[in-house]
Design a protein around this motif. Structure first.
Motif, PDB file in Angstrom:
ATOM      1  N   ASP A  67      20.249   6.731  -3.821  1.00  0.00           N
ATOM      2  CA  ASP A  67      20.956   5.443  -3.872  1.00  0.00           C
ATOM      3  C   ASP A  67      19.975   4.282  -3.808  1.00  0.00           C
ATOM      4  OD1 ASP A  67      23.448   6.552  -4.135  1.00  0.00           O
ATOM      5  OD2 ASP A  67      23.949   6.439  -1.994  1.00  0.00           O
ATOM      6  N   ARG A  68      18.985   4.404  -2.947  1.00  0.00           N
ATOM      7  CA  ARG A  68      17.988   3.330  -2.857  1.00  0.00           C
ATOM      8  C   ARG A  68      17.136   3.285  -4.124  1.00  0.00           C
ATOM      9  NH1 ARG A  68      13.407   2.531   1.899  1.00  0.00           N
ATOM     10  NH2 ARG A  68      12.539   0.581   1.074  1.00  0.00           N
ATOM     11  N   GLU A  69      16.838   4.461  -4.672  1.00  0.00           N
ATOM     12  CA  GLU A  69      16.107   4.504  -5.949  1.00  0.00           C
ATOM     13  C   GLU A  69      16.903   3.775  -7.023  1.00  0.00           C
ATOM     14  OE1 GLU A  69      13.073   5.512  -8.626  1.00  0.00           O
ATOM     15  OE2 GLU A  69      13.088   6.074  -6.514  1.00  0.00           O
ATOM     16  N   ARG A  70      18.197   3.993  -7.023  1.00  0.00           N
ATOM     17  CA  ARG A  70      19.057   3.340  -8.006  1.00  0.00           C
ATOM     18  C   ARG A  70      19.004   1.825  -7.849  1.00  0.00           C
ATOM     19  NH1 ARG A  70      23.877   1.676  -9.936  1.00  0.00           N
ATOM     20  NH2 ARG A  70      24.716   2.859 -11.706  1.00  0.00           N
ATOM     21  N   ASP A  77       0.825  -1.215   0.000  1.00  0.00           N
ATOM     22  CA  ASP A  77       0.000   0.000   0.000  1.00  0.00           C
ATOM     23  C   ASP A  77       0.858   1.263   0.000  1.00  0.00           C
ATOM     24  OD1 ASP A  77      -2.338  -1.547   0.157  1.00  0.00           O
ATOM     25  OD2 ASP A  77      -2.242  -1.609   2.346  1.00  0.00           O
ATOM     26  N   SER A  78       1.962   1.222  -0.723  1.00  0.00           N
ATOM     27  CA  SER A  78       2.841   2.381  -0.719  1.00  0.00           C
ATOM     28  C   SER A  78       3.581   2.502  -2.044  1.00  0.00           C
ATOM     29  CB  SER A  78       3.862   2.282   0.422  1.00  0.00           C
ATOM     30  OG  SER A  78       4.769   1.220   0.189  1.00  0.00           O
ATOM     31  N   VAL A  79       4.065   3.715  -2.288  1.00  0.00           N
ATOM     32  CA  VAL A  79       4.958   4.012  -3.407  1.00  0.00           C
ATOM     33  C   VAL A  79       6.250   4.539  -2.806  1.00  0.00           C
ATOM     34  CG1 VAL A  79       5.396   5.602  -5.318  1.00  0.00           C
ATOM     35  CG2 VAL A  79       3.178   4.478  -5.122  1.00  0.00           C
ATOM     36  N   ARG A  80       7.383   4.009  -3.279  1.00  0.00           N
ATOM     37  CA  ARG A  80       8.684   4.456  -2.787  1.00  0.00           C
ATOM     38  C   ARG A  80       9.461   5.081  -3.939  1.00  0.00           C
ATOM     39  NH1 ARG A  80      10.213  -1.175   0.170  1.00  0.00           N
ATOM     40  NH2 ARG A  80       9.281  -1.919  -1.774  1.00  0.00           N
ATOM     41  N   HIS A  81       9.837   6.353  -3.763  1.00  0.00           N
ATOM     42  CA  HIS A  81      10.502   7.076  -4.842  1.00  0.00           C
ATOM     43  C   HIS A  81      11.354   8.181  -4.241  1.00  0.00           C
ATOM     44  CE1 HIS A  81      11.065   9.160  -8.723  1.00  0.00           C
ATOM     45  NE2 HIS A  81      10.599   8.061  -9.299  1.00  0.00           N
ATOM     46  N   ALA A  82      12.422   8.533  -4.945  1.00  0.00           N
ATOM     47  CA  ALA A  82      13.343   9.544  -4.428  1.00  0.00           C
ATOM     48  C   ALA A  82      12.908  10.976  -4.719  1.00  0.00           C
ATOM     49  CB  ALA A  82      14.737   9.310  -5.009  1.00  0.00           C
ATOM     50  N   PHE A  83      11.873  11.148  -5.550  1.00  0.00           N
ATOM     51  CA  PHE A  83      11.486  12.503  -5.971  1.00  0.00           C
ATOM     52  C   PHE A  83       9.986  12.710  -5.751  1.00  0.00           C
ATOM     53  CE2 PHE A  83      15.211  11.266  -8.399  1.00  0.00           C
ATOM     54  CZ  PHE A  83      16.053  12.366  -8.255  1.00  0.00           C
ATOM     55  N   PRO A  84       9.562  12.941  -4.519  1.00  0.00           N
ATOM     56  CA  PRO A  84       8.118  13.085  -4.243  1.00  0.00           C
ATOM     57  C   PRO A  84       7.477  14.273  -4.945  1.00  0.00           C
ATOM     58  CG  PRO A  84       9.423  13.773  -2.344  1.00  0.00           C
ATOM     59  CD  PRO A  84      10.370  13.117  -3.307  1.00  0.00           C
ATOM     60  N   ASP A  85       8.259  15.345  -5.161  1.00  0.00           N
ATOM     61  CA  ASP A  85       7.700  16.578  -5.726  1.00  0.00           C
ATOM     62  C   ASP A  85       7.937  16.712  -7.223  1.00  0.00           C
ATOM     63  OD1 ASP A  85       6.819  17.409  -3.175  1.00  0.00           O
ATOM     64  OD2 ASP A  85       8.830  18.158  -2.710  1.00  0.00           O
ATOM     65  N   LEU A  86       8.483  15.674  -7.847  1.00  0.00           N
ATOM     66  CA  LEU A  86       8.663  15.702  -9.293  1.00  0.00           C
ATOM     67  C   LEU A  86       7.291  15.682  -9.958  1.00  0.00           C
ATOM     68  CD1 LEU A  86      10.230  15.469 -11.944  1.00  0.00           C
ATOM     69  CD2 LEU A  86      10.354  12.992 -11.563  1.00  0.00           C
ATOM     70  N   ALA A  87       6.954  16.745 -10.673  1.00  0.00           N
ATOM     71  CA  ALA A  87       5.637  16.879 -11.304  1.00  0.00           C
ATOM     72  C   ALA A  87       5.773  16.722 -12.814  1.00  0.00           C
ATOM     73  CB  ALA A  87       5.018  18.237 -10.972  1.00  0.00           C
ATOM     74  N   ARG A  88       4.965  15.814 -13.373  1.00  0.00           N
ATOM     75  CA  ARG A  88       5.027  15.571 -14.812  1.00  0.00           C
ATOM     76  C   ARG A  88       3.613  15.517 -15.398  1.00  0.00           C
ATOM     77  NH1 ARG A  88       8.980  10.895 -16.588  1.00  0.00           N
ATOM     78  NH2 ARG A  88       9.057  12.278 -18.405  1.00  0.00           N
ATOM     79  N   PRO A  89       3.434  15.976 -16.630  1.00  0.00           N
ATOM     80  CA  PRO A  89       2.124  15.883 -17.296  1.00  0.00           C
ATOM     81  C   PRO A  89       2.011  14.560 -18.055  1.00  0.00           C
ATOM     82  CG  PRO A  89       3.581  17.205 -18.635  1.00  0.00           C
ATOM     83  CD  PRO A  89       4.393  16.764 -17.437  1.00  0.00           C
ATOM     84  N   ASP A 109      22.224  -0.730 -16.222  1.00  0.00           N
ATOM     85  CA  ASP A 109      23.050   0.093 -15.346  1.00  0.00           C
ATOM     86  C   ASP A 109      23.468   1.400 -16.014  1.00  0.00           C
ATOM     87  OD1 ASP A 109      24.679   0.293 -12.802  1.00  0.00           O
ATOM     88  OD2 ASP A 109      26.271   0.442 -14.301  1.00  0.00           O
ATOM     89  N   THR A 110      23.711   1.363 -17.320  1.00  0.00           N
ATOM     90  CA  THR A 110      24.183   2.559 -18.035  1.00  0.00           C
ATOM     91  C   THR A 110      23.106   3.626 -18.174  1.00  0.00           C
ATOM     92  OG1 THR A 110      23.633   1.486 -20.129  1.00  0.00           O
ATOM     93  CG2 THR A 110      25.911   1.286 -19.352  1.00  0.00           C
ATOM     94  N   VAL A 111      21.856   3.262 -17.927  1.00  0.00           N
ATOM     95  CA  VAL A 111      20.741   4.191 -18.112  1.00  0.00           C
ATOM     96  C   VAL A 111      20.354   4.884 -16.814  1.00  0.00           C
ATOM     97  CG1 VAL A 111      18.273   4.301 -18.691  1.00  0.00           C
ATOM     98  CG2 VAL A 111      19.824   2.953 -20.103  1.00  0.00           C
ATOM     99  N   ILE A 112      20.562   4.222 -15.694  1.00  0.00           N
ATOM    100  CA  ILE A 112      19.971   4.673 -14.434  1.00  0.00           C
ATOM    101  C   ILE A 112      20.447   6.062 -14.022  1.00  0.00           C
ATOM    102  CG2 ILE A 112      19.798   4.197 -11.971  1.00  0.00           C
ATOM    103  CD1 ILE A 112      19.813   1.212 -12.667  1.00  0.00           C
ATOM    104  N   ASP A 113      21.761   6.284 -13.961  1.00  0.00           N
ATOM    105  CA  ASP A 113      22.256   7.587 -13.501  1.00  0.00           C
ATOM    106  C   ASP A 113      21.804   8.738 -14.403  1.00  0.00           C
ATOM    107  OD1 ASP A 113      23.436   6.587 -11.217  1.00  0.00           O
ATOM    108  OD2 ASP A 113      25.365   6.225 -12.191  1.00  0.00           O
ATOM    109  N   PRO A 114      21.852   8.592 -15.740  1.00  0.00           N
ATOM    110  CA  PRO A 114      21.318   9.672 -16.582  1.00  0.00           C
ATOM    111  C   PRO A 114      19.822   9.911 -16.372  1.00  0.00           C
ATOM    112  CG  PRO A 114      22.785   8.285 -17.860  1.00  0.00           C
ATOM    113  CD  PRO A 114      22.573   7.596 -16.554  1.00  0.00           C
ATOM    114  N   VAL A 115      19.048   8.850 -16.100  1.00  0.00           N
ATOM    115  CA  VAL A 115      17.617   9.033 -15.854  1.00  0.00           C
ATOM    116  C   VAL A 115      17.391   9.774 -14.542  1.00  0.00           C
ATOM    117  CG1 VAL A 115      15.480   7.811 -15.294  1.00  0.00           C
ATOM    118  CG2 VAL A 115      16.832   7.106 -17.263  1.00  0.00           C
ATOM    119  N   LEU A 116      18.123   9.412 -13.507  1.00  0.00           N
ATOM    120  CA  LEU A 116      18.000  10.124 -12.234  1.00  0.00           C
ATOM    121  C   LEU A 116      18.390  11.593 -12.398  1.00  0.00           C
ATOM    122  CD1 LEU A 116      19.422   7.464  -9.734  1.00  0.00           C
ATOM    123  CD2 LEU A 116      17.032   8.052 -10.151  1.00  0.00           C
TER     124      LEU A 116
END
Length: 405
Positions: free
Chosen positions: A223-226, A153-165, A236-243
């Motif tokens: 780090d946990r998001e990663r 019953d939860s969402v875990r993410h490093a960017f709670p305030d990241l707003a996207r359309p 692995d090569t995609v994660i850091d650029p996406v973050l």
């Protein structure tokens, strides 16, 4: 509209492709390039060709005689792109599913974004007819939270305030269908978005509302998001650029455009609607008849009749009208479009819903003028809906149509 037009769809078994196949039904002939025709589970009207984009010969076979192609490049590498583009050389129009993120490509975008930019450049150099669809993040990406939501019953993410359309995949398909079957889209780059920004926290709340139980948001470290992304199978090569891209978007949010409505005539679907459609993916129960009835009527009152049909009518929905049975969403949409072409609708008054058992009724009072005769009339339409498993499986329509004024 040329219903003899032949459209080749790649990625037809994916989130967007399945919507696109449905959108094209009745507008054009559809052919799909699929790895396993036996398990593709596409409608009977779709012609299936075995193959994939790693096999240019199969692409050439599928492209033979096609008038347009929807190209989705699902590979991390652009190796083999030359051969695929060559195999599609005789197809007059090509619509490519790109990404809005290529605006950041000069800022060292992630490998996926860089791939889109490379493919766009290649297509511009080697084709005379192309259209690029540049959507923002897909609403369906939230399915990556499904397991945590269903079990914790939860969402875990490093960017709670990241707003996207975030954009509904059905809206991408609706635009793709237009650009594939209509003239005037060659050379265009369309940025496609949802109707509003929602933060990750707000998305979690919308999912909780849709599934009928609260969903909490837990902010975790990058780090946990990663580690979560690695566990989910991200390269692995995609994660850091996406973050890094998430951090940029948090500082400078993506734009919101009206392109979906401008091209399709219907407003972009909301993430809230997407969440309701996917409630069961997050461990939710199907909506009961009262919830279906109230949400359906709310969408109709908002003028989103087409959206209400897409949202609640399954592909095997049956509508009974004037003694005839109409089966499927496409047929219902066609019937509605025919009615809209015959009359000018001045107003629609909606009363209801009236709920009983597994059914509910809605009374629609329409003030219309016939485009053929100029006669104005008030028509009362009573629709009786049967609900099963959270969807409207049957609609019976009755009319009281007085003489014209």
């Amino acid at each position: 509209m040329n219903t003899d037009q032949l459209i080749l769809v790649t990625g037809a078994t994916g989130h967007i492709g399945r919507h696109l196949v449905r959108e094209l039904h009745g507008r054009a002939q559809v052919r799909a390039l699929v790895r396993e025709p036996e398990t593709a589970n596409l409608p009977e009207h779709v012609e299936l060709v075995r193959g994939d984009l790693t096999d240019p010969d199969s692409v050439a076979r599928a492209a033979k005689g096609a008038d347009a192609v929807f190209l989705l490049w699902p590979l991390m590498s652009t190796d083999g792109l030359d051969a695929v583009v060559a195999a599609l050389a005789d197809v007059p129009q090509l619509v490519y599913l790109s990404s809005e993120g290529i605006r950041d490509v000069d800022d060292q975008g992630d490998p996926i974004t860089n791939s889109h930019s490379f493919i766009e450049d290649h297509l511009e150099q080697h084709r005379t007819q192309w259209t690029f669809l540049r959507p923002v993040g897909f609403a369906s990406n939230a399915l990556g939270w499904a397991q945590d939501v269903a079990t914790h019953d939860s969402v875990r993410h490093a960017f709670p305030d990241l707003a996207r359309p975030l954009i509904h995949e059905a809206d991408i398909a609706a635009v793709a269908a237009r650009t594939l079957t209509e003239n005037g889209h060659a050379g265009q780059r369309y940025v496609l978005t949802g109707p509003q920004h929602l933060t990750n926290t707000e998305q979690a709340h919308a999912i909780g509302t849709a599934r009928g139980g609260p969903v909490s948001f837990e902010t975790i470290s990058p780090d946990r998001e990663r580690r979560q992304m690695l566990d989910a199978g991200w390269p692995d090569t995609v994660i850091d650029p996406v973050l890094a891209a998430y951090e940029r978007m948090q500082r400078t949010p993506e734009p919101v455009t009206d392109t979906v409505e401008e091209l399709t005539g219907s407003p972009a679907r909301s993430f809230v609607r997407w969440a309701h459609e996917h409630a069961r993916d997050f461990g939710g129960d199907p909506l009961d008849v009262h919830s279906v009835a109230s949400t359906y009527v709310a969408m109709c009152r908002a003028g989103d009749f087409s959206g209400a049909i897409d949202h609640f009518f399954p592909d095997d929905h049956v509508r009974v009208e004037d003694g005839l049975e109409i089966v499927g969403n496409s047929a219902v949409h066609e019937r509605s479009q025919d009615f809209g072409a015959e009359v000018d609708i001045h107003s629609v008054d909606i009363q209801g819903p009236y709920v009983g058992g597994d059914r509910f009724a809605v009374r629609f009072s329409l003030d219309t003028t016939s485009r053929a005769t100029g006669a104005r009339r008030r028509t009362t339409k009573l629709s009786l809906y049967t609900v099963g498993n959270g969807r409207i499986t049957r609609e019976e329509v009755y009319y009281d149509a007085p003489e014209p004024q």
